[in-house]
Each structure stands twice: as C-alpha cells, then as structure tokens.
Write an enzyme that holds these catalytic residues in place. Structure first.
Site, mmCIF file in Angstrom:
data_model
loop_
_atom_site.group_PDB
_atom_site.id
_atom_site.type_symbol
_atom_site.label_atom_id
_atom_site.label_comp_id
_atom_site.label_asym_id
_atom_site.label_seq_id
_atom_site.Cartn_x
_atom_site.Cartn_y
_atom_site.Cartn_z
ATOM 1 N N SER A 293 24.247 44.962 33.210
ATOM 2 C CA SER A 293 24.045 45.190 31.784
ATOM 3 C C SER A 293 23.371 46.539 31.527
ATOM 4 O O SER A 293 22.492 46.977 32.272
ATOM 5 C CB SER A 293 23.228 44.033 31.199
ATOM 6 O OG SER A 293 21.990 44.477 30.716
ATOM 7 N N LYS A 294 23.853 47.175 30.475
ATOM 8 C CA LYS A 294 23.367 48.503 30.117
ATOM 9 C C LYS A 294 21.869 48.452 29.837
ATOM 10 O O LYS A 294 21.126 49.359 30.184
ATOM 11 C CB LYS A 294 24.133 48.933 28.857
ATOM 12 C CG LYS A 294 23.903 50.342 28.425
ATOM 13 C CD LYS A 294 24.926 50.696 27.362
ATOM 14 C CE LYS A 294 24.576 51.990 26.673
ATOM 15 N NZ LYS A 294 25.552 52.357 25.661
ATOM 16 N N ARG A 295 21.449 47.388 29.222
ATOM 17 C CA ARG A 295 20.056 47.264 28.811
ATOM 18 C C ARG A 295 19.136 46.953 29.994
ATOM 19 O O ARG A 295 18.070 47.521 30.126
ATOM 20 C CB ARG A 295 19.959 46.169 27.748
ATOM 21 C CG ARG A 295 18.752 46.241 26.854
ATOM 22 C CD ARG A 295 18.909 45.300 25.670
ATOM 23 N NE ARG A 295 19.495 44.014 26.058
ATOM 24 C CZ ARG A 295 18.796 42.988 26.549
ATOM 25 N NH1 ARG A 295 17.504 43.088 26.716
ATOM 26 N NH2 ARG A 295 19.401 41.849 26.864
ATOM 27 N N LYS A 296 19.602 46.037 30.844
ATOM 28 C CA LYS A 296 18.703 45.569 31.914
ATOM 29 C C LYS A 296 18.786 46.360 33.211
ATOM 30 O O LYS A 296 17.850 46.346 34.003
ATOM 31 C CB LYS A 296 19.034 44.105 32.235
ATOM 32 C CG LYS A 296 18.741 43.141 31.123
ATOM 33 C CD LYS A 296 18.877 41.710 31.645
ATOM 34 C CE LYS A 296 19.219 40.767 30.528
ATOM 35 N NZ LYS A 296 19.951 39.599 30.974
ATOM 36 N N LEU A 300 23.479 50.747 36.294
ATOM 37 C CA LEU A 300 24.834 50.709 35.737
ATOM 38 C C LEU A 300 25.291 52.115 35.326
ATOM 39 O O LEU A 300 26.459 52.454 35.404
ATOM 40 C CB LEU A 300 24.879 49.757 34.528
ATOM 41 C CG LEU A 300 26.251 49.607 33.859
ATOM 42 C CD1 LEU A 300 27.281 49.061 34.837
ATOM 43 C CD2 LEU A 300 26.170 48.693 32.651
#
Ligand code: GLU
Length: 545
Positions: A293-296, A300
């Site tokens: 995930s981009k956020r976590k 990535l």
C-alpha cells in the site's frame, strides 16, 4: 436519427479518413514471434514497484523475442498530472536500466510517435466521430451531480454502479432533445453505446493467468471527455492498435476493465493484442497477506530504492525471482551469466499474488554488492552520494586511496570470504562513516569505566603504527594479562571465573573507543587507515566516556 449530422455537430471539422491512420502506422516489420510490448504509465508523480515489475516482464518478453519495447505516457487525465512526473518516471526506469527501443523522451524510430497521448488527440476524435456516425457512440449531458446521485441510488439498491442499461439516460435521447441540449450550450461527453450483455460469459485466454471467464461489458463508458480528450480505455484501444502492440502485460487491477477493452477493440474493428495480467505484489502483514500500500509501505515507491541507494541489479534479480518461478534456480547455476540470458517465459509468470519480502531483497542486495570490485563499489557509492549524500559524505571521495582501502577492508577483498556488510549505498556510507569522522557510539562497553581507562592508557603508551598485526596483537594481549583478562581463549573457557574477562573484551574496548561500534572489520587495519594521530585523538576522547 441522422448520425452523420450529429457527429458533425458534436465534433465539427474535417478529420482524415480512418484508413489514413492504418497507412500512417503500418504493421511493424518484425520477424515471426517478435513481441511488441510497452510500458504506459500515467504521469501522476508516483511510479511504483508494480510498474517496475511489469516493465521488467515487458522488457524481457520484447527483447528475448527480437521485438520492441516502447514507452508511452498516458497523460489524458490532467487532474492527476504532476509537474516533473514524466522525468520522475524516466529517472526511475533509467535507474533500473530498463532499455526502451522507442518512446517519450527516449526517441528511437518515429514511425509510431508521438508517445504522449495528448499529442494524439486528433486521432482519438476521428475515431470517436466515426463511432457517432455509426450510432455506436452518443453524447451524454448528465452532470456530475446527476451521476453521483445515480451512483448513490445504485449503491443503495445494491446494484452494479455505472452508466448502463436503464440507467443510461442519455442513451435514448431523441434527436430533438439532443439538439435542444446542444443549443443550450450544455457540456457533453461522448459515450460508447454498449451492445454487451452481462449474462454472456466470454472465455478469454490470458497470457499469464491462462483461461479465464470474462463477463460481457454493458457499461456505456465515456470515450471522450467534455474537453475532447479521451479516457484511458479509448486511448488504450487506439494506441495499442496503432502502435502495433502484440502483448499487453499490465497489472491485474486492469482485469476488471478487460470487458470494456474487448468491446472497444471490437467496435473499432481492431484486432486485439494479447493480454497478460500480472499478479499484484503482496506483503505479509502479521497473519495476513495484503497488497503493498502506498500509505503504509514506503518500499512500494520506486523513489525509495533510488533514495536508499539500492543496487539496481539486486532489485532486478529479486523482481525476476518473483516474476519467473525458475529464475532462482537458473541464477544459482549461472551466477555470472548476464541476466539477459535467462530464458524468461510469460507462461512461468505467477498466476496469483507474489509475496514481496524486503528482507529477501536485502539479502540479495548484500550478496550482489559483495561481488563488486572496489572500484565499482566506489563508483556506485559516488553516484548515490552526488545525488542523495550529505556534504560530508561527498568528501569521502576526496582521498581515493583512503576510500579504496576502506572499501577493500569492509568488503573483505583479499580475505578468504567476501564480507557482506553493505546492503545499500546509504547504509554503506553510514557503515564507513567512522573512517572519516569520530561518530557517536552505537554500542555499549561491557568493561566498566575505570578498567577501560586503564586499558586505553596502556594501549596509548605502547601503540605504534609501525607494528604489524601480530606485534599489535601481542601488545593487546599483554595489556589484557596486566589487567586480569585471559590472554588465551581456551584458558578462559576452562575457568572463566578466574578472569575479569578475556582478551576479546579488551579488544572490544579498543574497538568501540576507535569506531564507536562493537562489530567492525579487523581493528589493526582500521587503525592503519586512520593513522596515528587520529587513533590517539579518539582513544584519548574515549577515556572520558
Ligand atoms: N496508464 C495506465 C496506468 O497508469 C496503464 C495501464 C496499462 O498498462 O494499460 O497504469
């Protein structure tokens, strides 16, 4: 309804006859079996590991088959466009040495250019106009508000959302209503008049996933937006046809759009390329596996690898390990062969999620970096430091001689086995920092302070840089003996209670005092590199710690 007149009203003006495009972009003159593949990122400013994953697969497939890999920039969505994003994409792909034959900012054979979709606008409009003339596309005047109300209604009713069937309000507008809207100056988009029926299931052969079942499309998707710019779907069909793509390898998140693409290729009268949908990269998160995930997950983003200074070849090797199940075995057998020799196969690509494990990549990185020559390692670190390093780090390269000695020592060059201390450029630069400045202590002393001071003073009293490693160690042993530490490890192990510790503890005092760390390569050599004054200075200072 007079579709021709409608088409002229909606998209006025002369457009070249469609056959002109077929002539302009002729089938490529390539040997049988040669694949034309592409990477088609959108310039959103975020290029990720999934892009690299697909890029490596596309590159291998194209070049192993004697075909072509090109780069197309899908910039139709201005809202998502970020300044400098194209450069970011290109820099990232260049870092990983993805070799394109043609494309945006790359050049190459111009036959299939331009490679920016915005520069191909006329062609998309010509085809949209044609579809309107054929009654296969129509104007839609629905506003954003109406569309979101529709979405809400469908969600509440637990129905599929979108513009289709009975919900496709503008699909059945009368000629009169259409012209009334146009005369009133209402903005419109052009939608496909879908002929599909979701009750129909199509068997589809995906180059990666094998045989899959696809539901026919019935969504009247937008093909041209109100500014006359196409949507991704429409541009994809036209570009992949005219750029003569033979195989589209893209992320499986596009599988849901496949029915739309099948219908678009059919309605445009184009032969479809083959598609292979590669699986998403997953991450083990406790008990579960989830998509990166981009956020976590900073890992990535491809920027992460450049900033950390990952060795591009190591990342590529790891990607290949995930992409083709037999790569690892091949690489073990052929550790020195160029990666291009690996017989990459689409059929060997994984059908379900690939587990991405940063620890595994880190191991590969250490291994790959340990194989470099000192000169290559120096060059690799220098390139990183020039872009991402601190001012101080850039000075490490002032004295090439010294740097070479440091790197040779940390890499174990000339030893029985190479050391694997370096994982990334940033970590390697941090690892060698103590050779260039006295760094804060990262490890604790085991020996208590008064004892330490005594050891350090005794060492300073006898230390001479002219001593070879053996003489140096004899001196350390003598100091150990004087302070009640065993000089012989065997003796120590037999009766540890008779000693304060062993010579290893004494050496550790010297090591931490010199470098700030408990784990380093050979301390005698470190002192040789640092030189007498520096060693003296550091050991004196360490007495106060
Ligand atoms: N522009 C799409 C993206 O950003 C490309 C998808 C494709 O490869 O067809 O991922």
């Amino acid at each position: 309804m007079n579709y021709k007149a409608l088409a002229e009203r909606l998209l006025p003006g002369e457009y070249p006859p469609l056959s002109r495009y077929e002539e302009k972009y002729p089938p490529r003159d390539l040997p049988d079996g040669a694949e034309v593949t592409r990477l088609a990122p959108s310039p959103t400013g975020f290029i990720h590991l999934g892009n690299l994953f697909a890029a490596i697969a596309n590159e291998r497939i194209a070049h192993r088959s004697g075909g072509v890999l090109y780069l197309r920039i899908e910039d139709t969505d201005l809202k998502r466009k970020v300044d400098g994003a194209v450069e970011a994409v290109i820099n990232a792909l260049r870092y990983f040495d993805i070799k394109f034959d043609e494309g945006a900012e790359i050049g190459g054979d111009e036959t299939y250019a331009p490679w920016y979709q915005r520069e191909r606008a006329e062609m998309y409009r010509a085809f949209a106009k044609h579809l309107i003339e054929e009654g296969r596309a129509y104007p839609c005047f629905c506003t954003e508000e109406e569309l979101s109300a529709l979405r809400e209604e469908q969600t509440q009713r637990k129905e599929i959302t979108g513009y289709y069937g009975k919900y496709a309000k503008c699909r059945n507008l009368s000629e009169e209503e259409i012209y009334r809207n146009l005369d009133a100056g209402k903005p419109f988009v052009i939608r496909l008049r879908s002929m599909g029926d979701p009750a129909n299931k199509i068997k589809f052969r995906d180059a990666v996933k094998g045989e899959i079942t696809v539901t026919e499309n019935d969504q009247d998707v937008v093909i041209l937006k109100s500014d006359g710019i196409p949507t991704y779907h429409f541009a994809h069909a036209i570009d992949d046809h005219f750029m003569r793509t033979t195989l589209v390898i893209r992320g499986e998140e596009w599988l849901a759009s496949l029915p739309i693409h099948i219908e678009l290729f059919d309605v445009l009268g184009f032969r479809r390329p083959r598609y292979g949908h590669n699986c998403s990269l997953m991450k083990q998160d406790g008990e579960t596996r989830r998509k990166l995930s981009k956020r976590k997950d900073p890992e990535l983003s491809l920027e992460f690898y450049r900033k950390e200074g990952y060795f591009a070849r190591a990342v590529k090797i790891y990607m290949l390990t995930l992409l083709n199940s037999n790569f690892e075995e091949w690489y073990q057998k052929n550790p020195d062969a160029p990666l291009e020799e690996f017989p990459f196969k689409v059929e060997k690509m994984s059908k379900s999620g690939s587990l991405f494990d940063l620890d595994k990549l880190n191991d590969i990185s250490k291994n790959e970096l340990s194989k470099l020559s000192v000169a290559d390692m120096g060059a690799f670190l220098k390139v990183w430091a020039e872009e991402f390093g601190t001012e101080e780090q850039r000075h490490y390269f002032d004295d090439e001689e010294k740097l070479s000695r440091v790197l040779a020592l940390c890499m174990g060059v000339g030893g029985k086995k190479r050391r694997k201390d370096f994982m990334t450029a940033s970590q390697a630069m941090e690892t060698i920092r103590y050779f260039f400045e006295r760094t804060p202590r990262t490890d604790e002393y085991r020996v208590e302070k008064a004892e330490r001071c005594g050891i350090l003073s005794d060492f300073l009293a006898t230390y001479s840089p002219a001593d070879d490693a053996q003489v140096w160690f004899e001196k350390v042993k003598a100091i150990a003996g004087k302070h009640g530490f065993a000089t012989d490890m065997k003796e120590y192990k037999l009766s540890p209670e008779s000693f304060k510790g062993s010579v290893a503890d004494v050496a550790e005092v010297l090591r931490i005092a010199t470098t700030g760390r408990a784990n380093t390569p050979d301390l005698w050599t470190i002192m040789q590199i640092l030189g007498e004054n520096e060693v003296h200075g550091r050991l004196e200072k360490a007495k106060d710690e």
